[in-house]
Every structure is written in C-alpha cells, then in structure tokens.
Design an enzyme around this catalytic site. Structure first.
Site, PDB file in Angstrom:
ATOM      1  N   ASP A   1      -8.628 -14.469   1.443  1.00 43.05           N
ATOM      2  CA  ASP A   1      -8.837 -13.034   1.236  1.00 43.05           C
ATOM      3  C   ASP A   1      -9.553 -12.832  -0.099  1.00 43.05           C
ATOM      4  O   ASP A   1      -9.226 -13.463  -1.099  1.00 43.05           O
ATOM      5  CB  ASP A   1      -7.492 -12.293   1.242  1.00 43.05           C
ATOM      6  CG  ASP A   1      -7.668 -10.795   1.396  1.00 43.05           C
ATOM      7  OD1 ASP A   1      -7.265 -10.255   2.440  1.00 43.05           O
ATOM      8  OD2 ASP A   1      -8.206 -10.151   0.467  1.00 43.05           O
TER       9      ASP A   1
ATOM     10  N   HIS B   1      -7.370  -9.482  12.726  1.00 48.92           N
ATOM     11  CA  HIS B   1      -7.064 -10.569  11.787  1.00 48.92           C
ATOM     12  C   HIS B   1      -5.594 -10.559  11.445  1.00 48.92           C
ATOM     13  O   HIS B   1      -4.945  -9.513  11.492  1.00 48.92           O
ATOM     14  CB  HIS B   1      -7.897 -10.445  10.511  1.00 48.92           C
ATOM     15  CG  HIS B   1      -7.775  -9.116   9.828  1.00 48.92           C
ATOM     16  ND1 HIS B   1      -8.455  -7.991  10.261  1.00 48.92           N
ATOM     17  CD2 HIS B   1      -7.037  -8.711   8.757  1.00 48.92           C
ATOM     18  CE1 HIS B   1      -8.161  -6.967   9.478  1.00 48.92           C
ATOM     19  NE2 HIS B   1      -7.293  -7.374   8.558  1.00 48.92           N
TER      20      HIS B   1
ATOM     21  N   HIS C   1      -3.002 -11.759   8.254  1.00 46.74           N
ATOM     22  CA  HIS C   1      -2.864 -12.214   6.870  1.00 46.74           C
ATOM     23  C   HIS C   1      -1.765 -13.275   6.844  1.00 46.74           C
ATOM     24  O   HIS C   1      -0.676 -13.041   7.375  1.00 46.74           O
ATOM     25  CB  HIS C   1      -2.413 -11.064   5.962  1.00 46.74           C
ATOM     26  CG  HIS C   1      -3.339  -9.890   5.912  1.00 46.74           C
ATOM     27  ND1 HIS C   1      -4.066  -9.562   4.785  1.00 46.74           N
ATOM     28  CD2 HIS C   1      -3.644  -8.946   6.835  1.00 46.74           C
ATOM     29  CE1 HIS C   1      -4.770  -8.463   5.021  1.00 46.74           C
ATOM     30  NE2 HIS C   1      -4.525  -8.065   6.259  1.00 46.74           N
TER      31      HIS C   1
HETATM   32  P1  AMP Z   1      -6.667  -4.921   6.582  1.00 46.29           P
HETATM   33  O1  AMP Z   1      -7.829  -4.561   7.489  1.00 46.29           O
HETATM   34  O2  AMP Z   1      -6.016  -3.721   6.003  1.00 46.29           O
HETATM   35  O3  AMP Z   1      -5.663  -5.812   7.227  1.00 46.29           O
HETATM   36  O4  AMP Z   1      -7.232  -5.705   5.323  1.00 46.29           O
HETATM   37  C1  AMP Z   1      -8.496  -6.324   5.294  1.00 46.29           C
HETATM   38  C2  AMP Z   1      -8.476  -7.445   4.274  1.00 46.29           C
HETATM   39  O5  AMP Z   1      -9.768  -8.014   4.231  1.00 46.29           O
HETATM   40  C3  AMP Z   1      -8.124  -7.004   2.842  1.00 46.29           C
HETATM   41  O6  AMP Z   1      -7.011  -7.753   2.383  1.00 46.29           O
HETATM   42  C4  AMP Z   1      -9.409  -7.343   2.051  1.00 46.29           C
HETATM   43  O7  AMP Z   1      -9.146  -7.800   0.751  1.00 46.29           O
HETATM   44  C5  AMP Z   1     -10.047  -8.413   2.917  1.00 46.29           C
HETATM   45  N1  AMP Z   1     -11.503  -8.535   2.792  1.00 46.29           N
HETATM   46  C6  AMP Z   1     -12.424  -7.545   2.822  1.00 46.29           C
HETATM   47  N2  AMP Z   1     -13.665  -8.039   2.709  1.00 46.29           N
HETATM   48  C7  AMP Z   1     -13.531  -9.377   2.605  1.00 46.29           C
HETATM   49  C8  AMP Z   1     -14.437 -10.462   2.453  1.00 46.29           C
HETATM   50  N3  AMP Z   1     -15.776 -10.271   2.390  1.00 46.29           N
HETATM   51  N4  AMP Z   1     -13.956 -11.719   2.381  1.00 46.29           N
HETATM   52  C9  AMP Z   1     -12.622 -11.936   2.437  1.00 46.29           C
HETATM   53  N5  AMP Z   1     -11.712 -10.961   2.576  1.00 46.29           N
HETATM   54  C10 AMP Z   1     -12.150  -9.700   2.659  1.00 46.29           C
END
Ligand code: AMP
Length: 123
Positions: free
Chosen positions: A33, A104, A106
């Site tokens: 992340d 996705h 986490h």
């Molecule tokens: P969520 O959609 O709320 O589950 O969270 C999306 C996650 O994607 C967040 O924790 C962001 O920090 C992460 N994120 C966003 N853009 C990127 C990226 N380019 N590379 C890696 N992680 C990302």
C-alpha cells in the site's frame, strides 16, 4: 456499478503506474500500500476486473474466489504474519469508504492493531 478501466489499480495492472510488487501470478497481484497504516500493509487484487467484494462474490467463479482467498493466506504467511497475527479487510462501497473501485483486500500486520480499528482505523 460498471467497472472503471481508468481506476488506479487497473493502471497498475496495465503497467502504466509503478507498484512495489510482493507477489504475482496469472490471476493475482499483491503490492505494498502506498500509504501504509501498519508496518506491513499489502493489497491483494485479482487481475480480472471486479469493482468490489460484492461484484467478486456474485460474478467470480467459485474456483476463482477460492483461489484468491487461498493466495491471500499464502501471501500473509510468506510475509511471516501468521506468527503474530494479522488483519484482512475489504472495504465494499460507500459506507465502507472504498476509494479504489477495483476489488482488493488489505493485509495488515507487523504490530498490534487497535481492537475494532478497520483499514483506515489506525488514524
Ligand atoms: P480502499 O479503497 O478504501 O480500500 O483503499 C484503497 C487503498 O489503496 C488505500 O489504502 C491507498 O493508500 C491505496 N493506494 C492508492 N493508490 C495506490 C497506489 N498507487 N499504490 C499502492 N496503493 C495505493
């Protein structure tokens, strides 16, 4: 909700945006992340285009779904997280605050996570 081919994880899958890959095979990509909330914070995504957990569970083949979650466990184990424990979270839709509309999960670990805190609950 229709899948948005311009979401950031779709761009990562197409190689248009870099990522710190942790694991990759024909169906799954795992990467760090970009804004980690815990010492280990890895995102695991299927390569096929699913918007969220709901889309994946309704439209994914049972074998595909099983394979995906088996990989999540294998990746967590390969990172050594099975020893101390870890959290798996998937934010689905608006109420969960999902930001990126490509399904996705986490994987979060490396420290004790506050009870009840969710993917962004370390704040
Ligand atoms: P969520 O959609 O709320 O589950 O969270 C999306 C996650 O994607 C967040 O924790 C962001 O920090 C992460 N994120 C966003 N853009 C990127 C990226 N380019 N590379 C890696 N992680 C990302």
């Amino acid at each position: 909700m229709a899948y948005d081919n311009d979401n950031i994880f779709a761009k990562i899958l197409r190689g248009e945006i870099p990522n710190a890959t942790v694991y990759e095979d024909e169906s799954v990509l795992a990467f760090n992340d970009i804004a980690p909330k815990t010492p280990v914070h890895v995102l695991v995504i299927p390569k096929r285009p699913y918007v969220d957990m709901d889309d994946f569970s309704v439209n994914g083949a049972p074998e595909e779904i099983g394979n995906f979650f088996a990989k999540v466990g294998e990746i967590a184990r390969s990172l050594g997280l099975h020893e101390g424990g870890y959290r798996v979270v998937s934010n689905n839709g608006a109420n969960a605050g999902q930001i990126v509309p490509h399904f996705h999960v986490h994987i979060m670990g490396g420290q004790k996570i506050r009870e009840g805190s969710m993917a962004r609950g370390m704040e």
